[in-house]
Every structure is written in structure tokens, then in C-alpha cells.
Design a protein around this motif. Structure first.
Motif, PDB file in Angstrom:
ATOM      1  N   SER A  25       1.177  -1.199   0.025  1.00  0.00           N
ATOM      2  CA  SER A  25      -0.283  -0.153  -0.183  1.00  0.00           C
ATOM      3  C   SER A  25       1.102   1.229   0.182  1.00  0.00           C
ATOM      4  O   SER A  25       0.681   1.862  -0.504  1.00  0.00           O
ATOM      5  CB  SER A  25      -0.913  -0.301   1.162  1.00  0.00           C
ATOM      6  N   ASP A 129      -3.985   6.050  10.093  1.00  0.00           N
ATOM      7  CA  ASP A 129      -4.580   7.027  10.549  1.00  0.00           C
ATOM      8  C   ASP A 129      -5.621   6.077  11.951  1.00  0.00           C
ATOM      9  O   ASP A 129      -7.186   6.406  12.400  1.00  0.00           O
ATOM     10  CB  ASP A 129      -5.709   6.254   9.832  1.00  0.00           C
ATOM     11  N   LEU A 130      -5.162   4.520  12.385  1.00  0.00           N
ATOM     12  CA  LEU A 130      -6.018   3.628  13.043  1.00  0.00           C
ATOM     13  C   LEU A 130      -5.732   4.200  14.663  1.00  0.00           C
ATOM     14  O   LEU A 130      -5.198   3.281  15.226  1.00  0.00           O
ATOM     15  CB  LEU A 130      -5.628   2.595  12.830  1.00  0.00           C
TER      16      LEU A 130
HETATM   17  P1  GDP Z   1       1.837  -5.625   2.309  1.00  0.00           P
HETATM   18  O1  GDP Z   1       1.320  -7.139   2.878  1.00  0.00           O
HETATM   19  O2  GDP Z   1       2.901  -5.292   4.150  1.00  0.00           O
HETATM   20  O3  GDP Z   1       1.994  -5.405   1.445  1.00  0.00           O
HETATM   21  O4  GDP Z   1       0.578  -5.187   3.112  1.00  0.00           O
HETATM   22  P2  GDP Z   1      -0.812  -4.778   2.483  1.00  0.00           P
HETATM   23  O5  GDP Z   1      -0.366  -3.181   1.357  1.00  0.00           O
HETATM   24  O6  GDP Z   1      -0.979  -5.468   1.088  1.00  0.00           O
HETATM   25  O7  GDP Z   1      -1.517  -4.365   3.719  1.00  0.00           O
HETATM   26  C1  GDP Z   1      -2.237  -4.905   3.855  1.00  0.00           C
HETATM   27  C2  GDP Z   1      -3.792  -4.350   4.594  1.00  0.00           C
HETATM   28  O8  GDP Z   1      -4.041  -3.026   5.817  1.00  0.00           O
HETATM   29  C3  GDP Z   1      -5.359  -3.642   3.683  1.00  0.00           C
HETATM   30  O9  GDP Z   1      -5.888  -5.101   4.123  1.00  0.00           O
HETATM   31  C4  GDP Z   1      -4.416  -2.686   3.297  1.00  0.00           C
HETATM   32  O10 GDP Z   1      -5.383  -1.810   2.775  1.00  0.00           O
HETATM   33  C5  GDP Z   1      -4.361  -2.257   5.039  1.00  0.00           C
HETATM   34  N1  GDP Z   1      -3.473  -0.974   5.017  1.00  0.00           N
HETATM   35  C6  GDP Z   1      -2.399  -0.635   4.640  1.00  0.00           C
HETATM   36  N2  GDP Z   1      -2.075   0.519   5.072  1.00  0.00           N
HETATM   37  C7  GDP Z   1      -2.429   0.821   6.024  1.00  0.00           C
HETATM   38  C8  GDP Z   1      -3.278   2.584   6.569  1.00  0.00           C
HETATM   39  O11 GDP Z   1      -2.194   3.581   6.901  1.00  0.00           O
HETATM   40  N3  GDP Z   1      -4.384   2.173   6.868  1.00  0.00           N
HETATM   41  C9  GDP Z   1      -5.485   1.435   7.337  1.00  0.00           C
HETATM   42  N4  GDP Z   1      -5.556   1.108   8.135  1.00  0.00           N
HETATM   43  N5  GDP Z   1      -4.852   0.503   6.082  1.00  0.00           N
HETATM   44  C10 GDP Z   1      -3.799  -0.432   5.459  1.00  0.00           C
END
Ligand code: GDP
Length: 178
Positions: A25, A129-130
Motif C-alpha cells: 500500500s 489513521d488507526l
Molecule cells: P503488505 O503485506 O505489507 O504489503 O501489506 P498491504 O499493503 O497488502 O496491506 C495489508 C492490509 O492493510 C490491507 O488490507 C491494506 O488495505 C491495509 N492497510 C495498509 N496500509 C494501511 C493504512 O495506512 N491504514 C489502514 N487503515 N489500513 C492500511
């Protein structure tokens, strides 16, 4: 036109941390604002390339490697880390385990660098944001950064808060090292 010239320098920035901490993300957020996603090369590796122009008209080819599916101890991990100028160590501020594992991610970088110089490292607390769900207090975050000699930030890949500022700053800091 500097656009046509070969970049003077190449910067390799890697994004590490537990699954679901928000690495993809974060890269997507930055790419929407400033990058074009180049290609997803292999399973577990997304590669973003951006040509940027720093002060003094220096061209930099910034490579961002999102070490997606690679887990600690994964066989490809050392290759991804090798040659990185900068590392973003990402955890999810609502996930205790993602914070607990930072030490192991850090040690993976240390192992690859051996007795050589470490890349510039930054601690990124994602999902700012959380706030209401945060389980990692600010003092723990700061202590980890201090103990490991890292810059530290809070960002939200969801809202975009601080994302481009932090990445731009990391690029500038890494650039000082090359
Ligand atoms: P990765 O496995 O580290 O690449 O993580 P992802 O980018 O796939 O994110 C994992 C989950 O966390 C997804 O459902 C995203 O939408 C959510 N997510 C990622 N960044 C944020 C954030 O800044 N805030 C919130 N609330 N959710 C996030």
C-alpha cells in the motif's frame, strides 16, 4: 534536456516488514503520486522505478523494492537486501507482532552487510489513521529507533499522510551516502 540524459546515480530503497504491515500500500500510494509501477518481476517482488531530479540538477534513478512475500529466512531475501542504500522498516501500529519482528528484519539487514556499512534505515509506523487501535506506544517506537540508530516516522498509506514527505526525505538522506 536532463530527461534524456542517463541518471548520474542509482538509489536502491527497499521496503521490509511483516506481511500486512502495509508495504504494498505504501509503494502504491507513492506510485500514484509520483511513480509509475514498472513491473512485478517475480513472485514476492514488486519493483518501482522513478527518475527524480535532486538539488544541483543531479538525476537519480530511484528503485523501490517491495519485498512482498519474502519472509524472514526466505532464500531470496539476502539478494533483495544486497546493495540497498536505504531500508524502510515498516510495521503496523495496531499489530504487536509486526513490531516484535522488527528486530529480526533489522538483523537480516545487518547480516547481509557484515562488517561493511549499513544502509540508511528508517522505522515506519504505518496505519497512523488507526490511532484508536494503536497497540504500540510512541515511546516504544522511539526507543527502537534510537537503539538501532534509525530515523523514525508515522505514516498512513491509506490516507497518504506523510508518505511522500518521508520517502522524499529518505531519498535525500540516502543520496548523501553515495
Ligand atoms: P503488505 O503485506 O505489507 O504489503 O501489506 P498491504 O499493503 O497488502 O496491506 C495489508 C492490509 O492493510 C490491507 O488490507 C491494506 O488495505 C491495509 N492497510 C495498509 N496500509 C494501511 C493504512 O495506512 N491504514 C489502514 N487503515 N489500513 C492500511
Amino acid at each position: 534536456d536532463s530527461e534524456d540524459e542517463a541518471p548520474d546515480k542509482q538509489l536502491k530503497l527497499i521496503v521490509m516488514g511483516d506481511g500486512a504491515s502495509g508495504k504494498t500500500s505504501l509503494c502504491m500510494r507513492y506510485s500514484q503520486e509520483q511513480f509509475s509501477k514498472d513491473y512485478g518481476q517475480t513472485v514476492g517482488l514488486d519493483f518501482y522505478l522513478k527518475r527524480i531530479n535532486l538539488q544541483g540538477n543531479t538525476n537519480v534513478a530511484l528503485q523501490v523494492w517491495d519485498i512482498g512475500g519474502q519472509t524472514l529466512g526466505g532464500t531470496m531475501l539476502d539478494n533483495y537486501i544486497f546493495g540497498a542504500h536505504g531500508v524502510l522498516l515498516v510495521y503496523d501500529v495496531t499489530s504487536f507482532s509486526s513490531f516484535e519482528n522488527l528486530e529480526d528484519w533489522f538483523n537480516a539487514v545487518k547480516k547481509v552487510c557484515g562488517s561493511g556499512p549499513m544502509p540508511h534505515m528508517a522505522l515506519i509506523g504505518n496505519k497512523s489513521d488507526l490511532e484508536h487501535l494503536r497497540t504500540i506506544k510512541q515511546d516504544k517506537h522511539q526507543k527502537f529507533a534510537q537503539d538501532h540508530n534509525m530515523s523514525n516516522y508515522y505514516v498512513s498509506a491509506k490516507t497518504g499522510e506523510s508518505v511522500s514527505q518521508v520517502l522524499s526525505l529518505q531519498v535525500a538522506l540516502c543520496f548523501q551516502k553515495i
